[in-house]
Design a protein around this motif. Structure first.
Motif, mmCIF file in Angstrom:
data_model
loop_
_atom_site.group_PDB
_atom_site.id
_atom_site.type_symbol
_atom_site.label_atom_id
_atom_site.label_comp_id
_atom_site.label_asym_id
_atom_site.label_seq_id
_atom_site.Cartn_x
_atom_site.Cartn_y
_atom_site.Cartn_z
ATOM 1 N N VAL A 154 -82.220 36.325 7.913
ATOM 2 C CA VAL A 154 -80.987 35.386 8.363
ATOM 3 C C VAL A 154 -79.844 35.612 7.212
ATOM 4 C CG1 VAL A 154 -80.494 33.161 8.120
ATOM 5 C CG2 VAL A 154 -82.459 33.850 9.165
ATOM 6 N N ILE A 155 -80.454 36.168 6.070
ATOM 7 C CA ILE A 155 -79.226 36.228 5.017
ATOM 8 C C ILE A 155 -78.290 37.423 5.340
ATOM 9 C CG2 ILE A 155 -78.730 36.754 2.689
ATOM 10 C CD1 ILE A 155 -80.953 35.022 1.991
ATOM 11 N N THR A 156 -78.904 38.663 5.580
ATOM 12 C CA THR A 156 -78.191 39.833 5.876
ATOM 13 C C THR A 156 -77.792 40.159 7.235
ATOM 14 O OG1 THR A 156 -80.092 41.382 5.712
ATOM 15 C CG2 THR A 156 -79.235 40.827 3.908
ATOM 16 N N GLY A 157 -78.533 39.498 8.173
ATOM 17 C CA GLY A 157 -78.669 39.953 9.317
ATOM 18 C C GLY A 157 -79.188 41.331 9.688
ATOM 19 N N ASN A 158 -79.658 41.756 9.076
ATOM 20 C CA ASN A 158 -80.805 43.031 9.098
ATOM 21 C C ASN A 158 -81.761 42.677 10.181
ATOM 22 O OD1 ASN A 158 -78.982 44.495 7.640
ATOM 23 N ND2 ASN A 158 -80.370 44.345 5.747
ATOM 24 N N GLU A 159 -81.956 43.781 11.113
ATOM 25 C CA GLU A 159 -82.927 43.296 12.296
ATOM 26 C C GLU A 159 -84.085 44.481 12.156
ATOM 27 O OE1 GLU A 159 -82.790 44.191 16.921
ATOM 28 O OE2 GLU A 159 -81.769 42.291 16.379
ATOM 29 N N ARG A 160 -85.048 44.116 12.197
ATOM 30 C CA ARG A 160 -86.373 45.092 12.665
ATOM 31 C C ARG A 160 -87.158 44.920 13.550
ATOM 32 N NH1 ARG A 160 -90.835 45.040 7.659
ATOM 33 N NH2 ARG A 160 -92.455 46.536 8.704
ATOM 34 N N VAL A 161 -87.220 45.896 14.385
ATOM 35 C CA VAL A 161 -87.935 46.000 15.700
ATOM 36 C C VAL A 161 -89.312 46.730 15.429
ATOM 37 C CG1 VAL A 161 -87.925 46.560 18.150
ATOM 38 C CG2 VAL A 161 -86.002 45.561 17.024
ATOM 39 N N ILE A 162 -90.301 46.094 15.824
ATOM 40 C CA ILE A 162 -91.712 46.793 15.842
ATOM 41 C C ILE A 162 -92.328 46.851 17.140
ATOM 42 C CG2 ILE A 162 -93.968 46.475 14.870
ATOM 43 C CD1 ILE A 162 -92.626 44.867 12.639
ATOM 44 N N ASP A 163 -92.817 47.919 17.617
ATOM 45 C CA ASP A 163 -93.377 48.124 18.823
ATOM 46 C C ASP A 163 -95.022 48.062 18.567
ATOM 47 O OD1 ASP A 163 -94.315 48.730 21.519
ATOM 48 O OD2 ASP A 163 -92.738 50.140 21.850
ATOM 49 N N TYR A 180 -87.285 35.657 1.651
ATOM 50 C CA TYR A 180 -86.235 35.877 2.720
ATOM 51 C C TYR A 180 -86.705 34.896 3.770
ATOM 52 C CZ TYR A 180 -82.946 39.418 1.035
ATOM 53 O OH TYR A 180 -81.812 39.936 0.350
ATOM 54 N N VAL A 181 -85.479 34.519 4.474
ATOM 55 C CA VAL A 181 -85.985 33.701 5.914
ATOM 56 C C VAL A 181 -85.636 34.721 6.804
ATOM 57 C CG1 VAL A 181 -85.130 31.743 7.160
ATOM 58 C CG2 VAL A 181 -85.212 31.608 4.647
ATOM 59 N N TYR A 182 -86.665 34.732 7.769
ATOM 60 C CA TYR A 182 -86.729 35.595 8.938
ATOM 61 C C TYR A 182 -86.724 34.780 10.109
ATOM 62 C CZ TYR A 182 -87.802 39.613 6.052
ATOM 63 O OH TYR A 182 -87.526 40.506 4.814
ATOM 64 N N GLU A 183 -86.075 35.225 11.275
ATOM 65 C CA GLU A 183 -86.137 34.739 12.544
ATOM 66 C C GLU A 183 -86.975 35.674 13.404
ATOM 67 O OE1 GLU A 183 -82.489 33.943 14.267
ATOM 68 O OE2 GLU A 183 -82.146 31.966 13.226
ATOM 69 N N PRO A 233 -80.052 38.520 -11.665
ATOM 70 C CA PRO A 233 -80.493 39.848 -10.840
ATOM 71 C C PRO A 233 -79.721 39.902 -9.632
ATOM 72 C CG PRO A 233 -82.693 38.912 -11.699
ATOM 73 C CD PRO A 233 -81.608 38.152 -11.990
ATOM 74 N N PRO A 234 -79.375 40.793 -9.060
ATOM 75 C CA PRO A 234 -78.489 40.827 -7.598
ATOM 76 C C PRO A 234 -79.564 39.862 -6.577
ATOM 77 C CG PRO A 234 -78.764 42.989 -8.532
ATOM 78 C CD PRO A 234 -79.558 42.237 -9.470
ATOM 79 N N LEU A 235 -79.062 39.373 -5.730
ATOM 80 C CA LEU A 235 -79.754 38.466 -4.894
ATOM 81 C C LEU A 235 -80.723 39.153 -4.238
ATOM 82 C CD1 LEU A 235 -79.798 35.528 -3.868
ATOM 83 C CD2 LEU A 235 -78.341 36.344 -1.790
ATOM 84 N N HIS A 236 -80.753 40.181 -3.949
ATOM 85 C CA HIS A 236 -81.774 40.777 -3.051
ATOM 86 C C HIS A 236 -82.888 41.169 -4.042
ATOM 87 C CE1 HIS A 236 -79.672 44.262 -4.467
ATOM 88 N NE2 HIS A 236 -80.574 45.043 -4.675
#
Length: 887
Positions: A154-163, A180-183, A233-236
């Motif tokens: 949610v924070i970065t918008g990075n998407e991870r797709v798993i098949d 982190y919060v994930y959708e 520290p940096p947020l990530h």
């Protein structure tokens, strides 16, 4: 005239045949085209008005009928991947027969709905498990080949797709970012990816930060405080909510590490109570659920301050009558508190208070010559270090122009306060050898057996000194010298040996070797000589009996024994005095221990002892003793007579300490009074044995032994047993002599088999005589004789000339035995009178018979005939009597 022609048409029936060449094809996953050829004309039977199509959705059984005019029909809105069956019939005035069934499976399509019932399980801060259920069967539209899982930060918008790579309905996802919060959404795959499920929002657990705080800086505020600042520290890298910061700082001068906490989540703090002019290295770590990595180190020094300590090891030496050399070391590093720029020296005469001088020397110098002093005056000299201000001073006193003492201190004595501390005391040198005032003393201590050498100086104090950290029982040489303008001669060395102390180590390499079933050899190495702390007086071997082998040994000893080594007459393998053997390699000590219990478990430990006490125990060694032949016989051996010919022998196992192994058999030895030996062997489970066929009322000796795998043990103490009494056998050697015409003497010998204790003998007798052709009988008489009263009797009151039958039987407590019989004729009264030639008036029976035989041959024949008849009769009578007795 021709007849008029009539034309007419027959009525139409329904077609008698179905349409021909039916073909069905899928145009898409939801559209199909059904085509056919009309029914043959010879089967149409009328005017074709249309067609009826019967279509069945096989999966759910739905049926539909469609009427169409043309020879084809396009179906729409079919279900992908469903099976359909088609039948076609022609219609004229009615519907003809259906065609054969034609089937078609529709192509696959992408699912029209997402997976359902999505469940998420968090495993840790970076891993989770996702589970779901497939779309409903009607919305799958084909064979599900797999699933696609999409995770969006949610924070970065990075998407991870798993098949998933297969129809699995669960996937384990790792390498997620903590906190982190994930959708999360999931889609099913057939020939393509279907719609994704509604997003599921997941927040990962916190974890410790993966990165340190940044931009760490520090500023010295004073000599004892520093302000420290930093950025988070940096947020990530935070991986959670930062609750506090931990500050690590290292003090270079003392090599001390300190950890402090910064309250809340402030990004600056002031650290106080620091040491002036010390170098501090700071590192900061952020804390969420735990502390993260430390930041880059930032080093800073506190500001200077005045020294808090005086110069060290200050010494003054009179160089001449007008000068003194002053030497010192800087204050201790932790007391300097800055850069020493100079030393301030004040000199005051004790003898003349008006003489005062001030000197200042460079901070790099640690030696200064004080000149223009008054000869042989005592001076008080103070020295202090200067940084940004003046610190405390050190003081010494010195008198000018002394000479080095020419004599050593006297009466050097050393007293042990404990095993590692001595008190040294002495008297000054003789006054004529002091050569001036004594400023101090130097004590030198050298180890006799070690390379320990150190020197201690004492100034202006009592003539005693305490020396610590010496080695117990080591010998040291002490010498002492007086200090004036220099160090005088040393005294003669005094060698002093420290007291003993309990050994601080345990014996090493303890081993136990089995020598026999009852003995072992225990060996060990002494501890290293440095830890003996005295003369080894003995070793104590503790050996504990834990229990039988395979018998469930206990941790609590059944029996504990002690052996002290060496015993009288034995010697150590190692010299017991560490002063003499410190350079020698140590040898193994060994001692044999016997009289152990076979087939038992022992535990051995060794202690070292000197005159002060005993050391801790060595490592315990357990050992199983081998079996041996039993050392003791079966216990509780008893014998019980069951009858006159049988006994019962019972016993128990040998005592636990005598079995020496697992009992495999018992041996029974039976001896009678003639030492006739009989052996019997019984299994280990038997504890009784019935012996039969023995002699009546005979004494037997019973002995038992136990056997195991190693042999036979000793026999038990003999148990003596008598079989029970029985009736005796018949007396033997019966003889009768005539006493007179009315009395006889009868004698016999005891039965050959008494079968018990003979109580008495019973004599039964009766007589008969043939008189005038008739038998004359006497009544049956009895006479008892005690068995202790002899084996003879005189029977009186007999009839002269009668022939008597005598029977003798012996008696025990059980009853009468068989009898022995004899027949005898009592002498006739007249014959007795005329023929009696013996002094006692008796005549042997054989003589009486001879006299009777001599009277007349005819009378003898009559007598013999009558006697035979009578004997036959009496024999039958005695047999009946004997039968009665046996009953």
């Amino acid at each position: 005239m021709l007849p008029q022609q009539l034309t007419f048409r027959t009525l139409q029936p329904v077609p008698s045949g179905p349409p021909q060449e039916i073909e069905v094809n899928a145009l898409s996953s939801r559209t199909a085209l059904l085509m056919w050829q009309p029914t043959n004309n010879d089967q149409l039977n009328g005017v074709l008005t249309g067609y009826v199509i019967n279509v069945t959705e096989i999966e759910i059984g739905n049926q539909n009928q469609i009427v169409t005019q043309g020879a084809q029909y396009t179906f729409h809105n079919l279900n992908p991947f469903y099976h359909y069956s088609f039948l076609v019939a022609a219609v004229t005035v009615g519907q003809g027969p259906f065609s054969a069934i034609f089937s078609l499976q529709m192509p696959q399509d992408v699912p029209t709905a997402p997976p359902v019932s999505i469940e998420v399980t968090l495993f840790n801060s970076s891993a989770l498990s996702i589970g779901w259920r497939p779309p409903s069967a009607g919305q799958q539209n084909g064979i599900i080949e797999g699933y696609t899982v999409r995770l969006v930060e949610v924070i970065t918008g990075n998407e991870r797709v798993i098949d998933t790579g297969g129809p699995h309905t669960e996937v384990f996802v790792t390498s997620l970012h903590p906190h982190y919060v994930y959708e999360l959404s999931v889609a099913a795959q057939t020939v393509g990816v279907g719609p994704y499920s509604s997003p599921t929002v997941i927040q990962m657990d916190e974890d410790i930060p993966s990165g340190p705080p940044t931009n760490v800086t520090a500023t010295s505020l004073s000599s004892t405080s520093i302000k420290l600042t930093w950025m988070p520290p940096p947020l990530h890298n935070q991986n959670g909510i930062i609750r506090e910061y931990i500050i690590h700082y290292y003090v270079s001068e003392t090599r001390e590490s300190v950890v402090k906490q910064s309250p809340d989540n402030y990004t600056s703090t002031i650290i106080t109570d620091l040491h002036p002019y010390y170098t501090y290295s700071f590192e900061v770590a952020a804390v969420t659920v735990g502390a993260g990595p430390l930041s880059t180190e930032f080093t800073i020094r506190t500001l200077e301050s005045e020294p808090t300590g005086a110069p060290q090891a200050v010494e003054s030496v009179a160089v001449s009558s007008s000068s003194v050399r002053l030497t010192w070391n800087p204050p201790l590093p932790e007391e300097q508190n800055g850069m020493i720029r100079s030393y301030h020296i004040n000199v005051t005469s004790v003898d003349d208070k008006n003489l005062m001088e001030f000197f200042e020397t460079d901070g790099l110098n640690t030696i200064f010559i004080i000149n223009s002093l008054h000869p042989y005056y005592l001076y008080t000299i103070t020295i202090a270090a200067f940084t940004v201000d003046l610190g405390p001073h050190a003081t010494v006193q010195e008198r000018t122009h002394p000479e080095i003492p020419s004599g050593a201190p006297m009466n050097l004595t050393v007293v042990a306060l404990n095993s590692s501390t001595t008190q040294v005391s002495w008297d000054p040198p003789l006054s004529e050898t002091q050569n001036g005032p004594i400023s101090g003393y130097v004590v030198q201590i050298s180890g006799i057996n070690t390379d320990e050498d150190f020197e201690i100086q004492s100034y202006e104090g009592p003539n005693t000194f305490t020396v610590s950290n010496l080695h117990p029982f080591y010998a040291y040489a002490y010498t002492i010298a007086a200090i004036g303008t220099g160090i005088g001669p040393y005294s003669t060395a005094l060698v002093f040996q420290m007291p003993e102390e309990v050994c601080t180590a345990v014996v090493r390499n303890v081993t136990v070797d089995v020598l026999s079933a009852t003995s072992v050899a225990v060996s060990w190495l002494p501890p290293y000589v440095q830890s003996w702390n005295g003369v080894i007086t003995s070793y104590t071997i503790i050996y504990e009996l834990l229990g039988k082998v395979n018998g469930g040994s206990s941790t609590q000893p059944i029996q504990t024994d002690t052996l002290v080594y060496p015993q009288p007459g034995m010697m150590f393998n190692n010299d017991p005095d560490p002063r003499a053997s410190a350079q020698l390699p140590l040898q193994f000590e060994s001692v044999k221990i016997g009289l152990l219990e076979e087939f038992y478990v022992y535990q051995f430990s060794v202690y070292l002892e000197n005159s002060v006490g005993i050391s801790d125990a060595s490592q315990s060694i357990g050992i199983e003793m081998p079996p041996a032949a039993p050392s003791g016989p079966p216990s509780s051996v008893t014998a019980l007579a069951l009858s006159s010919t049988s006994i019962l022998v019972t016993w128990d196992n040998p005592d636990d300490f005598d079995a020496n192994g697992i009992i495999t058999a018992f041996e029974i030895i039976l001896k009678d009074s003639s030492n006739h030996l009989r052996n019997f062997t019984q299994p280990p489970s038997a504890f009784s044995f019935h012996l039969e066929g023995l002699n009546k009322y005979a004494e037997y000796r019973v002995e038992l032994s136990a056997q195991n795998s190693e042999g036979r043990g000793p026999f038990s103490n003999p148990v003596f047993i008598n079989t029970l009494e029985d009736v005796p056998s018949a007396p033997v050697d019966i003889g009768v002599e005539s006493v007179n015409s009315t009395a006889v003497a009868i004698k016999w010998s005891p039965p050959l088999s008494p079968n018990g204790i003979l109580l008495f003998y019973k004599i039964t007798y009766d007589g008969y005589k043939i008189s005038e052709g008739n038998d004359v009988n006497t009544p049956e008489n009895e006479h008892s004789v005690p068995a202790t009263g002899g084996n003879s009797a005189v029977l009186f009151g007999l009839q002269s000339g009668f022939t008597y039958s005598f029977e003798v039987r012996a008696n025990t407590s059980v009853g009468f035995g068989d009898g022995s019989q004899v027949t005898f004729q009592v002498a006739d009264a007249e014959v007795d009178k005329s023929e009696t030639g013996n002094e006692d008036g008796s005549t042997p029976a054989i003589t009486a018979t001879a006299i009777v035989a001599g009277l007349a041959f005819l009378v003898l024949i009559v007598l013999v005939t009558a006697l035979l008849w009578r004997r036959i009769k009496r024999k039958h009578k005695f047999k009946l009597r004997q039968g009665d007795s046996q009953e």
